[in-house]
Scaffold this motif. Structure first.
Motif, PDB file in Angstrom:
ATOM      1  N   ALA A  29      77.746  51.611  74.295  1.00 60.85           N
ATOM      2  CA  ALA A  29      78.027  52.754  73.427  1.00 60.85           C
ATOM      3  C   ALA A  29      79.455  52.708  72.892  1.00 60.85           C
ATOM      4  O   ALA A  29      79.701  53.002  71.708  1.00 60.85           O
ATOM      5  CB  ALA A  29      77.775  54.052  74.187  1.00 60.85           C
ATOM      6  N   GLU A  32      79.746  50.493  70.133  1.00 63.84           N
ATOM      7  CA  GLU A  32      79.116  51.045  68.929  1.00 63.84           C
ATOM      8  C   GLU A  32      79.928  52.178  68.324  1.00 63.84           C
ATOM      9  O   GLU A  32      79.496  52.807  67.353  1.00 63.84           O
ATOM     10  CB  GLU A  32      77.711  51.551  69.274  1.00 63.84           C
ATOM     11  N   TRP A  34      81.247  54.976  70.022  1.00 67.66           N
ATOM     12  CA  TRP A  34      81.200  56.270  70.694  1.00 67.66           C
ATOM     13  C   TRP A  34      82.441  56.470  71.563  1.00 67.66           C
ATOM     14  O   TRP A  34      82.977  55.515  72.132  1.00 67.66           O
ATOM     15  CB  TRP A  34      79.953  56.362  71.564  1.00 67.66           C
ATOM     16  N   ALA A 349      70.756  51.778  73.561  1.00 67.92           N
ATOM     17  CA  ALA A 349      71.476  51.804  72.291  1.00 67.92           C
ATOM     18  C   ALA A 349      70.540  52.138  71.134  1.00 67.92           C
ATOM     19  O   ALA A 349      70.927  52.845  70.193  1.00 67.92           O
ATOM     20  CB  ALA A 349      72.164  50.461  72.051  1.00 67.92           C
ATOM     21  N   ALA A 350      69.306  51.647  71.207  1.00 67.02           N
ATOM     22  CA  ALA A 350      68.336  51.956  70.158  1.00 67.02           C
ATOM     23  C   ALA A 350      68.018  53.450  70.146  1.00 67.02           C
ATOM     24  O   ALA A 350      67.902  54.069  69.084  1.00 67.02           O
ATOM     25  CB  ALA A 350      67.068  51.136  70.364  1.00 67.02           C
ATOM     26  N   LEU A 352      70.005  55.826  71.233  1.00 67.88           N
ATOM     27  CA  LEU A 352      71.221  56.535  70.845  1.00 67.88           C
ATOM     28  C   LEU A 352      71.391  56.522  69.326  1.00 67.88           C
ATOM     29  O   LEU A 352      71.826  57.507  68.725  1.00 67.88           O
ATOM     30  CB  LEU A 352      72.423  55.878  71.525  1.00 67.88           C
ATOM     31  N   ALA A 353      71.018  55.410  68.707  1.00 65.56           N
ATOM     32  CA  ALA A 353      71.167  55.274  67.265  1.00 65.56           C
ATOM     33  C   ALA A 353      70.114  56.032  66.484  1.00 65.56           C
ATOM     34  O   ALA A 353      70.375  56.539  65.390  1.00 65.56           O
ATOM     35  CB  ALA A 353      71.113  53.793  66.878  1.00 65.56           C
ATOM     36  N   GLU A 354      68.915  56.133  67.056  1.00 67.63           N
ATOM     37  CA  GLU A 354      67.799  56.767  66.348  1.00 67.63           C
ATOM     38  C   GLU A 354      67.058  57.703  67.294  1.00 67.63           C
ATOM     39  O   GLU A 354      65.988  57.359  67.801  1.00 67.63           O
ATOM     40  CB  GLU A 354      66.846  55.711  65.800  1.00 67.63           C
TER      41      GLU A 354
END
Length: 376
Positions: A29, A32, A34, A349-350, A352-354
């Protein structure tokens, strides 16, 4: 503050759990973009603190666990990238494994795994080679005389679990993350952090935060034995042995060997106490079998008897998903938390992103990575 400045403010993720799963997801995260805070209950409550650190997917392949084996292979393939990200190649403790047997019955058990489980995996013939006693002793001269044969598994390595935890913490802090000490009993305790998202990666403590968690605890002992200049050196391989129907593993460390592992039904009250005791019989069996496999261990120092609790899901697969629009889950990894950490971080992560489906779920084997209601 202007609206443009507000839009550039990183969103805040709070991770409850400072073990391998929590830290790997937290690092992902942070990478990415965060803002990340990890709340860590302490090393002695982490399953990863008491672990061998094995990354061998074939070693975890047992009859009826095809889905877990496939998931393990996917995650093991991602470990080299994680090692590069951590910047510490010495996290790797071994690159290959030897599966060895003490008796004809033990050899038969390994042969059944090879013929009916391991052989069904892609490229297994490239990775798995039958070896006799001569080859075993060429590779590990200090191995015991009872070991009669088995298999060399290339690429079935291991990491130093404690060095890994330190490397993950260092990488997260370097990426701008924060780590705080504390045990969270209620998510309301996190309100002061004003998190946009919360990840529950609390390991054995998941039921305290998610009372309906479909997990149970397994308890087990792991021994750490320390070498000195007078002892035989640790093995170069992970040694996974079958001795008179029992399984024991020996995993090298820079200063000795980790030996494991027993397995019993765990008790949440004992885990919460932070003072779980080891069973004398379990420790005795581990030592006896390990010395049978590697007789030079008689001269090693028994440095630590560790007791760990593994949170296990009903089907053995990790639970990765959402409880609601703000709270995510990564739990139920059982004995495979370290091995499955990179896969879990990618799946997290997937999510968290969507943000999407808000139903707790187990890991899927499709490219979508997440499914509700179990394996699809």
């Amino acid at each position: 503050m202007s609206s443009s400045e507000t839009s550039r403010t990183p969103r805040h993720l709070v991770v409850v759990g400072g073990g391998v799963i929590g830290l790997t997801c937290a690092l992902r995260a942070a990478d990415e973009g965060w803002q990340v805070t990890v709340v860590d209950a302490g090393e002695h409550l982490r399953a990863a603190w008491v672990a061998g650190g094995m990354l061998g997917s074939l070693g975890e392949g047992h009859p009826g666990e095809d889905a877990l084996l496939e998931l393990s292979e996917r995650s093991v393939a991602r470990w080299p990238d994680l090692i590069v990200r951590l910047g510490d190649p010495d996290v790797v403790a071994a690159h290959d494994s030897l599966f060895v047997a003490a008796t004809a019955a033990d050899a038969g058990y390994l042969a059944q795994l090879a013929d009916f489980v391991w052989s069904r995996r892609p490229r297994s013939t490239d990775r798995l080679t039958p070896v006799d006693a001569t080859v075993i002793r060429e590779r590990e001269p200090a191995i015991g005389s009872r070991l009669r044969g088995g298999y060399l598994a290339r690429g079935e390595g291991a990491v130093d679990n404690r060095r890994l935890l330190a490397a993950l913490r260092a990488a997260l802090i370097a990426a701008g993350g924060r780590i705080e000490s504390g045990r969270i009993a209620d998510l309301a305790e996190l309100d002061g952090h004003r998190p946009d998202q919360i990840l529950l990666a609390a390991g054995a403590g998941i039921a305290d935060l998610w009372p309906d968690a479909p997990v149970h605890l397994d308890k087990g002992e792991v021994l750490r034995l320390r070498a000195d200049r007078w002892t035989v050196p640790p093995p170069l391989h992970v040694i996974r042995a079958r001795v008179d129907g029992r399984t024991v593993y020996l995993v090298p460390r820079s200063d000795g060997i980790v030996v494991g592992a027993t397995q019993y039904e765990g008790d949440a009250h004992e885990w919460r106490s932070g003072a779980a005791g080891a069973r004398a019989a379990g420790v005795a069996d581990l030592l006896a079998d390990a010395i049978e496999v590697y007789p030079g261990l008689r001269e090693y120092t028994l440095a630590e008897v560790g007791v760990g609790f593994r949170p296990c899901s009903p089907d053995g697969l990790p639970i990765i998903g959402r409880l609601d629009e703000r709270v995510l889950l990564a739990c139920g990894h059982g004995r495979n938390g370290i091995m499955l950490a990179p896969y879990t971080a990618d799946a997290f992560a997937a999510l968290l992103a969507e943000p999407g489906d808000e139903t707790p779920c187990t890991a899927d084997l499709s490219e979508q990575t997440i499914t509700t209601g179990g394996i699809g």
